[in-house]
Design a protein around this motif. Structure first.
Motif, PDB file in Angstrom:
ATOM      1  N   ALA A 239       0.832  -1.210   0.000  1.00  0.00           N
ATOM      2  CA  ALA A 239       0.000   0.000   0.000  1.00  0.00           C
ATOM      3  C   ALA A 239       0.865   1.258   0.000  1.00  0.00           C
ATOM      4  O   ALA A 239       0.582   2.223  -0.729  1.00  0.00           O
ATOM      5  N   ARG A 240       1.917   1.211   0.795  1.00  0.00           N
ATOM      6  CA  ARG A 240       2.809   2.371   0.824  1.00  0.00           C
ATOM      7  C   ARG A 240       3.490   2.586  -0.524  1.00  0.00           C
ATOM      8  O   ARG A 240       3.650   3.723  -0.996  1.00  0.00           O
ATOM      9  N   ILE A 243       1.021   4.129  -2.868  1.00  0.00           N
ATOM     10  CA  ILE A 243       0.829   5.551  -2.548  1.00  0.00           C
ATOM     11  C   ILE A 243       2.009   6.383  -3.054  1.00  0.00           C
ATOM     12  O   ILE A 243       1.838   7.457  -3.645  1.00  0.00           O
ATOM     13  N   GLU A 244       3.224   5.855  -2.851  1.00  0.00           N
ATOM     14  CA  GLU A 244       4.397   6.590  -3.303  1.00  0.00           C
ATOM     15  C   GLU A 244       4.434   6.687  -4.827  1.00  0.00           C
ATOM     16  O   GLU A 244       4.813   7.729  -5.381  1.00  0.00           O
ATOM     17  N   GLU A 247       1.903   9.261  -5.780  1.00  0.00           N
ATOM     18  CA  GLU A 247       2.413  10.598  -5.498  1.00  0.00           C
ATOM     19  C   GLU A 247       3.468  11.012  -6.517  1.00  0.00           C
ATOM     20  O   GLU A 247       3.503  12.171  -6.962  1.00  0.00           O
TER      21      GLU A 247
END
Length: 321
Positions: A239-240, A243-244, A247
């Motif tokens: 998930a991280r 997200i990165e 972004e």
């Protein structure tokens, strides 16, 4: 009665000598005592304490006037509960069946446990051991059983059989020593060892099944926790990462948009200064990008009268490259 014949007189003298010799032998036998290095001798004169003798050869008044009690003050003694050692050695044998009443106890959750233990102790004051408490060893046995039943009765059967064994032994040692000090029995408790703790034989199969079920439950819980600890961090990492990436993509698009806007503004500025030149340059740059992507090219004039096929533009371009 006349004088006795010489033979009888001689016999009487022999009898007196024999009796006197026996009396002397009995007096010597009852007055000389050897005290072992690990013992003390407590001397009682006509039922009253008189003195304490050290190890070695000692003498007391004979014929029961003084009595000596040999107390093993330097030896570690023990009392066994729920069993007795029949033969000690490399393969020690025990006897249990006659002593079940000592070890069967009720736990705090109203279950039954079979608790076998050993009390190891020393006699540190021979005077108190003999005269403060009547039959100090039997009293110590009763005290030990009372203390153990009290401690076991305050705990659940699982604590008694598993994690609470060391705590029970330590607590029992403390309470038993406190009672010994209170009764002034001259005994110091060295250690209490739980020899064996089991459910009673009639319920042992059922108890083992319960234990197996509990162990299986713990195993499944541990496996679930391990799976959780493996999957959740991985999912969080994924998930991280997403997200990165999002972004980064958003930042890239914003930067591209900002660059495009800046380039458009710069072109517009040039267009304001020289509209025709800028328009011509934009047209030529656009055709430079478009024409190489086309196949065969045919150029016509505005009226459609003259046709100029440029069939070799692509080959020319490739040759130039």
């Amino acid at each position: 009665m006349g004088d006795l014949p010489p033979e009888l007189k001689m016999m009487k003298q022999h009898v007196l000598k024999i009796v006197l010799g026996l009396v002397l032998l009995a007096g010597l036998w009852t007055s000389v005592h050897t005290i072992a290095p690990e013992e003390e001798g407590v001397v009682v004169t006509l039922g009253k304490y008189n003195r304490t003798l050290l190890p070695g050869l000692n003498f007391i008044l004979p014929f029961g006037i003084e009595t000596i009690y040999k107390i093993p003050v330097q030896r570690q003694l023990k009392q066994e509960f729920g069993f007795r050692t029949v033969q000690a050695g490399q393969r020690t044998t025990y006897s249990k069946s006659p002593y079940m009443d000592e070890s069967i106890m009720l736990t705090g959750d109203l279950n039954i446990a079979d608790v076998e233990w050993v009390v190891q102790y020393r006699i540190v004051d021979s005077y108190r051991f003999l005269f403060r408490v009547r039959n100090a060893e039997e009293t110590l046995r009763v005290m030990s059983e009372s203390v153990m039943r009290k401690i076991v009765g305050d705990r659940t059967v699982n604590e008694v059989l598993t994690v609470g064994r060391q705590e029970i032994a330590t607590r029992a040692e403390e309470l038993l020593q406190a009672m010994s000090d209170e009764y002034e029995n001259g005994i110091r408790i060295d250690q209490i060892v739980l020899q064996d703790v089991n459910p009673p034989d009639p319920v042992k199969p059922s108890f083992n099944e319960v234990n197996q079920a509990q162990q299986q439950r713990e195993t499944l819980i541990n496996q679930a926790e391990a799976e959780y600890n493996r999957e959740v961090p991985r999912a969080r990492g994924e998930a991280r990462e997403m997200i990165e990436l999002a972004e980064a993509y958003a930042l890239n698009r914003v930067n591209d948009a900002i660059g495009d806007a800046a380039r458009f503004n710069s072109i517009y500025t040039e267009y304001i200064l020289a509209p025709e030149v800028t328009r011509q340059r934009l047209y030529l740059e656009t055709m430079e990008r478009v024409l190489p992507t086309m196949g065969s090219k045919i150029i016509v004039d505005e009226r459609g009268n003259n046709v100029l096929p440029l069939l070799n533009l692509e080959q020319t371009r490739r040759g130039a490259n």
